[in-house]
Write a protein that holds these residues in place. Structure first.
Motif, mmCIF file in Angstrom:
data_model
loop_
_atom_site.group_PDB
_atom_site.id
_atom_site.type_symbol
_atom_site.label_atom_id
_atom_site.label_comp_id
_atom_site.label_asym_id
_atom_site.label_seq_id
_atom_site.Cartn_x
_atom_site.Cartn_y
_atom_site.Cartn_z
ATOM 1 N N LYS A 93 -7.899 -11.652 5.045
ATOM 2 C CA LYS A 93 -6.199 -11.754 4.961
ATOM 3 C C LYS A 93 -6.208 -10.203 6.023
ATOM 4 O O LYS A 93 -4.884 -10.867 6.927
ATOM 5 C CB LYS A 93 -5.435 -10.917 4.533
ATOM 6 C CG LYS A 93 -5.201 -12.152 2.748
ATOM 7 C CD LYS A 93 -4.122 -11.694 2.174
ATOM 8 C CE LYS A 93 -4.337 -12.601 0.692
ATOM 9 N NZ LYS A 93 -3.307 -12.103 -0.442
ATOM 10 N N SER B 288 -2.983 -5.489 8.181
ATOM 11 C CA SER B 288 -2.030 -6.248 8.165
ATOM 12 C C SER B 288 -1.345 -6.743 7.177
ATOM 13 O O SER B 288 -0.378 -6.253 6.368
ATOM 14 C CB SER B 288 -1.488 -6.484 9.625
ATOM 15 O OG SER B 288 -1.914 -7.109 10.138
ATOM 16 N N ALA B 289 -2.256 -8.139 7.135
ATOM 17 C CA ALA B 289 -1.374 -8.914 6.082
ATOM 18 C C ALA B 289 -1.940 -8.626 4.384
ATOM 19 O O ALA B 289 -1.577 -9.649 4.220
ATOM 20 C CB ALA B 289 -1.989 -10.292 6.758
ATOM 21 N N SER C 185 -1.459 -6.829 0.924
ATOM 22 C CA SER C 185 -0.707 -6.067 0.012
ATOM 23 C C SER C 185 -1.376 -5.501 -0.528
ATOM 24 O O SER C 185 -2.176 -5.388 -1.360
ATOM 25 C CB SER C 185 0.339 -7.042 -0.338
ATOM 26 O OG SER C 185 1.247 -6.299 -1.563
#
Length: 212
Positions: A34, A37-38, A40
């Motif tokens: 991902k 930044s994407a 989690s």
């Protein structure tokens, strides 16, 4: 020796080490899939089945976790630099072997995936990039300079150190830049091991001419 307890008590040493490996493995997969930044931390916790404080006690932040992932991905290159031995082969042969290993490393998927993230998300992770430069890039550059030093002519010339740094930087770029660019675009840079060896030999002969 540390005492451990059974279920309901503190994790055993083995269980703690397993959790550490699991965190790093899941985080690596999430970051590579991902991007930085994407990704989690909540999602990483959900997959592992742990709490965020469990991760933050180890890595303090998402950026700290990503730094651990990058460091782990680059360990093989770090060990290559540390373990390059010139005692039996001499600096010239050791230098050729070092850049061959560097080429192999730069074409590994784990490196390419990590490199893409460092480029795409650089504005979010400047501390990680600075850290990797000081921990990985600088030692590698220094190792190349150390191997070049005894085989470069005119060591007493006023521009020796300047030439040394120039050659070290260009040696890396000459051998890795084109194949790595092709690989980053999803293309196979070499159709065979023979073609890869021809590339390496051609670049090495070019370097030898610069050393004359």
């Amino acid at each position: 020796m540390r005492k451990t307890t059974g279920s309901g008590g503190r994790h055993s040493v083995a269980a703690t080490e397993e959790l550490d490996r699991n965190i790093l493995s899941v985080a690596t997969a999430e970051f590579l899939q991902k991007g930085y930044s994407a990704t989690s931390v909540d999602r990483i916790c959900q997959i592992i089945g742990c709490s965020k404080p469990t991760i933050y006690r180890r890595y303090h932040s998402k950026q700290g976790l990503f730094k651990a992932v990058v460091r782990n991905q680059f360990q093989s290159l770090f060990h290559t630099v540390q373990n390059t031995d010139v005692s039996s082969t001499g600096p010239r042969a050791a230098l050729k072997e070092l850049v061959r290993r560097q080429l192999d490393f730069c074409l590994e998927q784990k490196f390419l995936g990590t490199y893409r993230i460092l480029v795409a998300d650089n504005q979010y992770i400047p501390d990680v990039i600075n850290s990797m430069f000081s921990e990985i890039a600088q030692p590698f550059q220094q190792k190349i300079e150390d191997l070049l030093r005894p085989i470069l002519h005119d060591p007493d010339s006023h521009d020796f150190n300047e030439r040394l740094k120039f050659l070290a930087a260009n040696l890396y770029g000459l051998i890795t830049q084109w194949p790595m660019t092709q690989a980053l675009m999803g293309r196979e840079p070499f159709s065979s091991s023979e073609q890869r060896q021809k590339h390496l030999d051609f670049c090495w002969e070019s370097v030898l001419k610069l050393l004359e």
